[in-house]
Motif scaffolding. Structure first.
Motif, PDB file in Angstrom:
ATOM      1  N   TYR A 332       0.829  -1.208   0.000  1.00  0.00           N
ATOM      2  CA  TYR A 332       0.000   0.000   0.000  1.00  0.00           C
ATOM      3  C   TYR A 332       0.862   1.255   0.000  1.00  0.00           C
ATOM      4  O   TYR A 332       0.581   2.219  -0.729  1.00  0.00           O
ATOM      5  N   ARG A 333       1.901   1.248   0.815  1.00  0.00           N
ATOM      6  CA  ARG A 333       2.776   2.421   0.852  1.00  0.00           C
ATOM      7  C   ARG A 333       3.431   2.651  -0.497  1.00  0.00           C
ATOM      8  O   ARG A 333       3.566   3.800  -0.957  1.00  0.00           O
ATOM      9  N   ALA A 334       3.827   1.568  -1.154  1.00  0.00           N
ATOM     10  CA  ALA A 334       4.492   1.700  -2.456  1.00  0.00           C
ATOM     11  C   ALA A 334       3.548   2.252  -3.511  1.00  0.00           C
ATOM     12  O   ALA A 334       3.951   3.087  -4.342  1.00  0.00           O
ATOM     13  N   MET A 335       2.297   1.806  -3.493  1.00  0.00           N
ATOM     14  CA  MET A 335       1.349   2.350  -4.468  1.00  0.00           C
ATOM     15  C   MET A 335       0.956   3.777  -4.122  1.00  0.00           C
ATOM     16  O   MET A 335       0.740   4.608  -5.012  1.00  0.00           O
ATOM     17  N   ASP A 337       2.866   6.068  -2.761  1.00  0.00           N
ATOM     18  CA  ASP A 337       3.916   7.017  -3.159  1.00  0.00           C
ATOM     19  C   ASP A 337       4.338   6.840  -4.620  1.00  0.00           C
ATOM     20  O   ASP A 337       5.307   7.439  -5.066  1.00  0.00           O
ATOM     21  N   ARG A 338       3.601   6.009  -5.351  1.00  0.00           N
ATOM     22  CA  ARG A 338       3.770   5.798  -6.790  1.00  0.00           C
ATOM     23  C   ARG A 338       5.102   5.150  -7.149  1.00  0.00           C
ATOM     24  O   ARG A 338       5.559   5.242  -8.287  1.00  0.00           O
ATOM     25  N   SER A 339       5.726   4.484  -6.174  1.00  0.00           N
ATOM     26  CA  SER A 339       6.920   3.706  -6.507  1.00  0.00           C
ATOM     27  C   SER A 339       6.547   2.343  -7.067  1.00  0.00           C
ATOM     28  O   SER A 339       7.404   1.607  -7.554  1.00  0.00           O
ATOM     29  N   ALA A 340       5.272   1.992  -6.983  1.00  0.00           N
ATOM     30  CA  ALA A 340       4.752   0.771  -7.610  1.00  0.00           C
ATOM     31  C   ALA A 340       3.491   1.135  -8.372  1.00  0.00           C
ATOM     32  O   ALA A 340       2.704   1.980  -7.947  1.00  0.00           O
ATOM     33  N   LEU A 341       3.300   0.471  -9.499  1.00  0.00           N
ATOM     34  CA  LEU A 341       2.100   0.686 -10.311  1.00  0.00           C
ATOM     35  C   LEU A 341       0.942  -0.148  -9.783  1.00  0.00           C
ATOM     36  O   LEU A 341      -0.133   0.381  -9.485  1.00  0.00           O
ATOM     37  N   LYS A 342       1.141  -1.459  -9.664  1.00  0.00           N
ATOM     38  CA  LYS A 342       0.105  -2.337  -9.132  1.00  0.00           C
ATOM     39  C   LYS A 342       0.792  -3.512  -8.457  1.00  0.00           C
ATOM     40  O   LYS A 342       1.636  -4.176  -9.065  1.00  0.00           O
ATOM     41  N   VAL A 343       0.422  -3.747  -7.221  1.00  0.00           N
ATOM     42  CA  VAL A 343       1.101  -4.742  -6.388  1.00  0.00           C
ATOM     43  C   VAL A 343       0.360  -6.064  -6.401  1.00  0.00           C
ATOM     44  O   VAL A 343      -0.844  -6.127  -6.103  1.00  0.00           O
ATOM     45  N   LEU A 344       1.084  -7.123  -6.751  1.00  0.00           N
ATOM     46  CA  LEU A 344       0.576  -8.483  -6.744  1.00  0.00           C
ATOM     47  C   LEU A 344       0.796  -9.092  -5.359  1.00  0.00           C
ATOM     48  O   LEU A 344       1.864  -8.924  -4.766  1.00  0.00           O
ATOM     49  N   ILE A 345      -0.210  -9.800  -4.855  1.00  0.00           N
ATOM     50  CA  ILE A 345      -0.117 -10.449  -3.551  1.00  0.00           C
ATOM     51  C   ILE A 345      -0.192 -11.964  -3.755  1.00  0.00           C
ATOM     52  O   ILE A 345      -1.106 -12.462  -4.415  1.00  0.00           O
ATOM     53  N   THR A 346       0.757 -12.678  -3.190  1.00  0.00           N
ATOM     54  CA  THR A 346       0.762 -14.145  -3.277  1.00  0.00           C
ATOM     55  C   THR A 346       0.689 -14.721  -1.867  1.00  0.00           C
ATOM     56  O   THR A 346       1.716 -14.944  -1.218  1.00  0.00           O
ATOM     57  N   PRO A 347      -0.551 -14.957  -1.372  1.00  0.00           N
ATOM     58  CA  PRO A 347      -0.695 -15.468  -0.003  1.00  0.00           C
ATOM     59  C   PRO A 347      -0.024 -16.818   0.219  1.00  0.00           C
ATOM     60  O   PRO A 347       0.436 -17.099   1.318  1.00  0.00           O
TER      61      PRO A 347
END
Length: 347
Positions: A332-335, A337-347
C-alpha cells in the motif's frame, strides 16, 4: 485465517480473522492464490473513502475452490477460478442484460460483514453466478496466473472504457490516466483494432508499458498543454475515442477537450474531487457522447479469458511488484507514493 484489514487512514494490517466458511447454500469458499491492490483501494487508505475500523479490504483475487454449499451446481472442490470484483447471482434481470454490477443480490468484496480479497481465503456468495472456471493447468504457470488475475478488475474495466468510447478498427484513441486501468485501456483499444493510440502520462516506467500494449504516441504534458499536444497529433481534430481512467475534474475536462467532434468518452475513473469537469453545452454543441461507469467485468471475462489463454493479450506487465501477505502494508505504501504501479499479492 489471515487477512488484510483497514483500521484507519494509512493503517493497514494483516490479522487473524474468522475462517472463511459456508453460510448460505449458494456459497463457496475459495483459497486465494493471487490477489492484488487496486488504485481504488487507495481512496480508503488515504481517508477519502470511509471504512469501519477492522473492515476487510481487497476485491481482486483468483484461487482454488475448497468447499461449496449444497445449492452450488457448476463448481466443485479443486476448481481453479477467478472472481470479478463484485459478486452477482447471474440470474436477475440486470445480470441477464450483462449489467452484473447492478445485480439485486450483488455486493462488493470487503463490504461490512464480508471477506475481502486480500487474505488467505474468501467466502463467495452466489458462487455459480460469480466465479469463472479457469483451466486447471494454469495453476502451474505463474505468469499466466498473473495475467488471469487482471480479469478480476483492471482488464475488464479497461475493456469497458474502450467499449464506452466506441473504439473501433482504424480509429484514433486517447487514454487519460497511466495507472493499471488506463494501461489496460490501451491494451483493450489495441485489441479492438485502434490504429492510433495516444497515451497521456509522464512516468517512463508506465508509458513504456503503454507502448508495449500498443500505444503509438505518448503525451507527457498535462492540462492545456496536453490538450494542445493531442490536437497537434490529430490535425487539430482530437481523438475519435477517449478513455478517462482517473476520475478527477481535471482529467474529465482534459478528456472532453481532446475528443473529436462526434466522438465519445468512455469513463471508468472512480469520480473524486470537487466537480465533474463536464460542460454539457460544449458536449451538446460538439456531439460528444459520454458512456461508462462501474465495469460489469463478469460479463466480459469469458471473451477476454480466451484471448489471455491464447496469448492475444497479456495484461501481466501491469503488476510491477510482488509481496507476500505479511508485506501487504508495504505494498500500500508503495502504491501510495507511486513507486509501484500495481502490487501483486501471493498469499
Amino acid at each position: 485465517m489471515r487477512a488484510t484489514v483497514i483500521h484507519a487512514p494509512h493503517d493497514i494490517r494483516v490479522e487473524e480473522v474468522p475462517d472463511a466458511a459456508i453460510r448460505q447454500p449458494e456459497d463457496a469458499v475459495v483459497r486465494v492464490l493471487r490477489a492484488c491492490i487496486c488504485g481504488s483501494d487507495l481512496w480508503a487508505y488515504r481517508g477519502n473513502a470511509e471504512r469501519q475500523p477492522g473492515q476487510r479490504i481487497g476485491h481482486e483475487f483468483l484461487g482454488v475452490v475448497e468447499e461449496t454449499g449444497p445449492s452450488v451446481t457448476g463448481l466443485r472442490a479443486g476448481d481453479l477460478v477467478v472472481a470479478p470484483f463484485m459478486w452477482s447471482d447471474g440470474t436477475c434481470d440486470y445480470c441477464s442484460e450483462g449489467l452484473h454490477t447492478s445485480c439485486v443480490q450483488g455486493g462488493f468484496w470487503g463490504s461490512v460483514g464480508h471477506d475481502g480479497g486480500q487474505g488467505e481465503a474468501v467466502r463467495v456468495p452466489h458462487a455459480d453466478g460469480t466465479l469463472v472456471k479457469l483451466p486447471a493447468d494454469a495453476v502451474s504457470d505463474g505468469r499466466l496466473l498473473t495475467g488471469l488475475l487482471a480479469l478480476s478488475d483492471v482488464m475488464g474495466t479497461g475493456h469497458h472504457a474502450a467499449l464506452g468510447a466506441g473504439v473501433r478498427a482504424g480509429s484514433t484513441v486517447a487514454v487519460v490516466g497511466d495507472g493499471a486501468v488506463g494501461l489496460c485501456g490501451v491494451l483493450a483499444a489495441k485489441r479492438l483494432g485502434a490504429e492510433r493510440i495516444i497515451a497521456l502520462g509522464r512516468h517512463a516506467a508506465r508509458t513504456d508499458i503503454a507502448k508495449l500494449f500498443g500505444a503509438t504516441d505518448v503525451v507527457a504534458e498535462r492540462g492545456e498543454a496536453a490538450e494542445a499536444a493531442v490536437r497537434e497529433l490529430t490535425r487539430g481534430q482530437g481523438a475519435h475515442s477517449v478513455i478517462e481512467a482517473v476520475g478527477t475534474e481535471q482529467s474529465m475536462r482534459t478528456a472532453v477537450n481532446i475528443t473529436r467532434d462526434g466522438g465519445a468518452i468512455g469513463y471508468v475513473g472512480v469520480p473524486h474531487g470537487s466537480g465533474t469537469g463536464l460542460d454539457l453545452g460544449v458536449m451538446f454543441d460538439r456531439n460528444i457522447t459520454l458512456r461508462g461507469g462501474v465495469a460489469p467485468v463478469r460479463a466480459y471475462i469469458p471473451e477476454l479469458l480466451e484471448d489471455v489463454l491464447n496469448g492475444v493479450i497479456d495484461p501481466a506487465p501491469v503488476f510491477d511488484r510482488e509481496v507476500g501477505l505479511d508485506e501487504v502494508p508495504d505494498g500500500y505504501r508503495a502504491m501510495d507514493d507511486r513507486s509501484a504501479l500495481k502490487v501483486l499479492i501471493t498469499p
